[in-house]
Design a protein around this motif. Sequence first.
Motif, short mmCIF file in Angstrom:
data_model
loop_
_atom_site.label_atom_id
_atom_site.label_comp_id
_atom_site.label_asym_id
_atom_site.label_seq_id
_atom_site.Cartn_x
_atom_site.Cartn_y
_atom_site.Cartn_z
N ARG A 196 13.48 -7.57 -15.99
CA ARG A 196 13.57 -8.73 -15.11
C ARG A 196 14.92 -9.44 -15.24
O ARG A 196 15.39 -10.06 -14.28
CB ARG A 196 12.43 -9.71 -15.40
N GLU A 197 15.56 -9.34 -16.42
CA GLU A 197 16.84 -10.00 -16.59
C GLU A 197 17.93 -9.38 -15.72
O GLU A 197 19.00 -9.97 -15.51
CB GLU A 197 17.26 -9.95 -18.07
N LEU A 198 17.67 -8.17 -15.20
CA LEU A 198 18.65 -7.50 -14.35
C LEU A 198 18.38 -7.72 -12.86
O LEU A 198 19.14 -7.26 -12.02
CB LEU A 198 18.63 -5.99 -14.64
N GLN A 199 17.29 -8.40 -12.54
CA GLN A 199 16.97 -8.64 -11.14
C GLN A 199 17.91 -9.71 -10.57
O GLN A 199 17.94 -10.84 -11.04
CB GLN A 199 15.51 -9.10 -10.98
N THR A 200 18.67 -9.35 -9.55
CA THR A 200 19.63 -10.27 -8.95
C THR A 200 19.22 -10.73 -7.55
O THR A 200 19.81 -11.67 -7.02
CB THR A 200 21.02 -9.61 -8.87
N ARG A 201 18.24 -10.07 -6.96
CA ARG A 201 17.84 -10.47 -5.61
C ARG A 201 17.02 -11.77 -5.65
O ARG A 201 16.46 -12.15 -6.68
CB ARG A 201 17.06 -9.36 -4.91
N GLU A 202 16.96 -12.42 -4.51
CA GLU A 202 16.23 -13.69 -4.40
C GLU A 202 14.76 -13.49 -4.76
O GLU A 202 14.15 -12.50 -4.40
CB GLU A 202 16.35 -14.23 -2.98
N GLN A 203 14.20 -14.46 -5.45
CA GLN A 203 12.78 -14.45 -5.76
C GLN A 203 12.04 -15.34 -4.77
O GLN A 203 12.41 -16.51 -4.58
CB GLN A 203 12.53 -14.92 -7.19
N ASN A 204 11.02 -14.78 -4.15
CA ASN A 204 10.30 -15.52 -3.12
C ASN A 204 8.95 -14.87 -2.89
O ASN A 204 8.54 -13.98 -3.66
CB ASN A 204 11.13 -15.58 -1.84
N GLN A 205 8.26 -15.28 -1.83
CA GLN A 205 6.93 -14.79 -1.53
C GLN A 205 6.87 -14.30 -0.09
O GLN A 205 7.53 -14.86 0.79
CB GLN A 205 5.89 -15.89 -1.76
N MET A 206 6.08 -13.26 0.15
CA MET A 206 5.95 -12.71 1.49
C MET A 206 5.21 -13.69 2.40
O MET A 206 4.17 -14.25 2.02
CB MET A 206 5.19 -11.38 1.45
N SER A 207 5.74 -13.90 3.58
CA SER A 207 5.09 -14.81 4.52
C SER A 207 3.80 -14.19 5.05
O SER A 207 3.64 -12.96 5.08
CB SER A 207 6.03 -15.11 5.69
N GLN A 208 2.90 -15.05 5.49
CA GLN A 208 1.66 -14.57 6.09
C GLN A 208 1.95 -13.78 7.36
O GLN A 208 1.31 -12.76 7.63
CB GLN A 208 0.73 -15.75 6.40
N GLU A 209 2.92 -14.25 8.13
CA GLU A 209 3.28 -13.57 9.38
C GLU A 209 3.73 -12.13 9.13
O GLU A 209 3.31 -11.21 9.83
CB GLU A 209 4.40 -14.35 10.08
N LEU A 210 4.59 -11.95 8.14
CA LEU A 210 5.07 -10.60 7.84
C LEU A 210 3.94 -9.73 7.30
O LEU A 210 3.82 -8.56 7.66
CB LEU A 210 6.22 -10.66 6.84
N PHE A 211 3.11 -10.30 6.42
CA PHE A 211 1.98 -9.54 5.89
C PHE A 211 1.08 -9.04 7.01
O PHE A 211 0.71 -7.85 7.04
CB PHE A 211 1.17 -10.40 4.92
N GLU A 212 0.74 -9.91 7.95
CA GLU A 212 -0.14 -9.53 9.05
C GLU A 212 0.51 -8.45 9.92
O GLU A 212 -0.16 -7.51 10.36
CB GLU A 212 -0.50 -10.75 9.89
N LYS A 213 1.82 -8.58 10.17
CA LYS A 213 2.53 -7.59 10.98
C LYS A 213 2.44 -6.21 10.34
O LYS A 213 2.07 -5.22 11.00
CB LYS A 213 3.99 -7.99 11.15
N VAL A 214 2.80 -6.12 9.06
CA VAL A 214 2.81 -4.82 8.38
C VAL A 214 1.38 -4.29 8.23
O VAL A 214 1.13 -3.09 8.41
CB VAL A 214 3.51 -4.93 7.02
N PHE A 215 0.46 -5.17 7.90
CA PHE A 215 -0.95 -4.76 7.73
C PHE A 215 -1.48 -4.17 9.04
O PHE A 215 -2.09 -3.09 9.03
CB PHE A 215 -1.78 -5.96 7.30
N ASN A 216 -1.25 -4.85 10.15
CA ASN A 216 -1.75 -4.38 11.44
C ASN A 216 -1.09 -3.07 11.86
O ASN A 216 -1.75 -2.17 12.39
CB ASN A 216 -1.54 -5.45 12.51
N GLU A 217 0.21 -2.95 11.60
CA GLU A 217 0.90 -1.70 11.92
C GLU A 217 0.39 -0.57 11.02
O GLU A 217 0.26 0.58 11.46
CB GLU A 217 2.41 -1.87 11.76
N GLY A 218 0.09 -0.91 9.78
CA GLY A 218 -0.47 0.08 8.87
C GLY A 218 -1.78 0.64 9.38
O GLY A 218 -2.06 1.84 9.26
N LEU A 219 -2.61 -0.22 9.95
CA LEU A 219 -3.89 0.22 10.48
C LEU A 219 -3.71 1.26 11.59
O LEU A 219 -4.51 2.19 11.71
CB LEU A 219 -4.68 -0.97 11.01
N THR A 220 -2.66 1.10 12.39
CA THR A 220 -2.46 2.02 13.52
C THR A 220 -2.01 3.41 13.06
O THR A 220 -2.12 4.37 13.83
CB THR A 220 -1.42 1.47 14.51
#
Length: 309
Positions: free
Chosen positions: A25-49
């Motif tokens: 973890r000490e080498l992780q340089t990218r931003e730390q954040n959380q996945m939005s609900q909108e993005l989760f739903e988009k990927v989840f729904n596309e995954g279903l197809t």
Amino acid sequence: MKLKDTEIRFEVTNECNYDCIMCPRELQTREQNQMSQELFEKVFNEGLTIGMKMATLVSYGEPFLDKGFEEKVTYAKTNAPDVELYVITNGSLVNKKMANFLIDSEFDKIRFSWYGVSDESYGSVHGVSKNYKRIVMNNIEYLISERNRRGLSKPHVEVYFLKMEENKSEVDEFKEKWLGLADDVSVWEPHNWSDGRDYRELKGEKNTCGRPDHGPVQVQWNGEGVPCCWDYNNSIVLGDVSKNSVVEVLKGDKFNELRAAHENKEFEKFPFCNSCDQLYTCDDALVYSTIKSSKVGKTNTNQFQLENT
């Protein structure tokens, strides 16, 4: 395009409240954040197809730090109750309230990482106060007992141990503690990552791990697709599902370049892959498991293939 063996991994967050010694973890340089609900739903729904049947809510962080975790689970279970939901956690945040939510929502499977039997080894390996061992143990035991009290089978509970120098003397005690209590118990050797951590001696010829062709699809919190959950800095970005569809990313030039490099054993084109121990046959990787589909001594490669339809 369809997925055969159909897991999509959602990095709901790359934040973590632990500092485990084997995790860079000490080498992780990218931003730390959380996945939005909108993005989760988009990927989840596309995954279903394209035939997704498993959604794993984990990557390089502690998923229960995601403030939208319950909303994501509720959406998934409401819209696709047959899709298996799976999460890997250190268990520190799975308190009684969360345990009851998981039971009530019929969450399918949870794996707890529990890398120390003694207070001292637990604190040392996980990089937290030794008091956390008792907290996590109580959380796991409550989840199992409350589920059983209700006469239910979900969530399925696995407790998982990484055998290292700091805790190798505790393997038998770990098994004694959890066998018969948890639904499944596993003991693994740690992964080398690609940052110089050397837990295994790498021998023999390099061959593809199978992931570029077989998966699972890994979507990070910001929508970037990467080859696997070990790419903690998104060093190989194969596309962005926040801007394109999952299918477009899977069929994209970058993904095809990675597939070709693995097929032709030109791993040097992707340095992160080139130094990964998953390119080798690691006969000591899986030490012990009660999971019937697991093979002791083999690496943990969950494979699927893509079909054009």
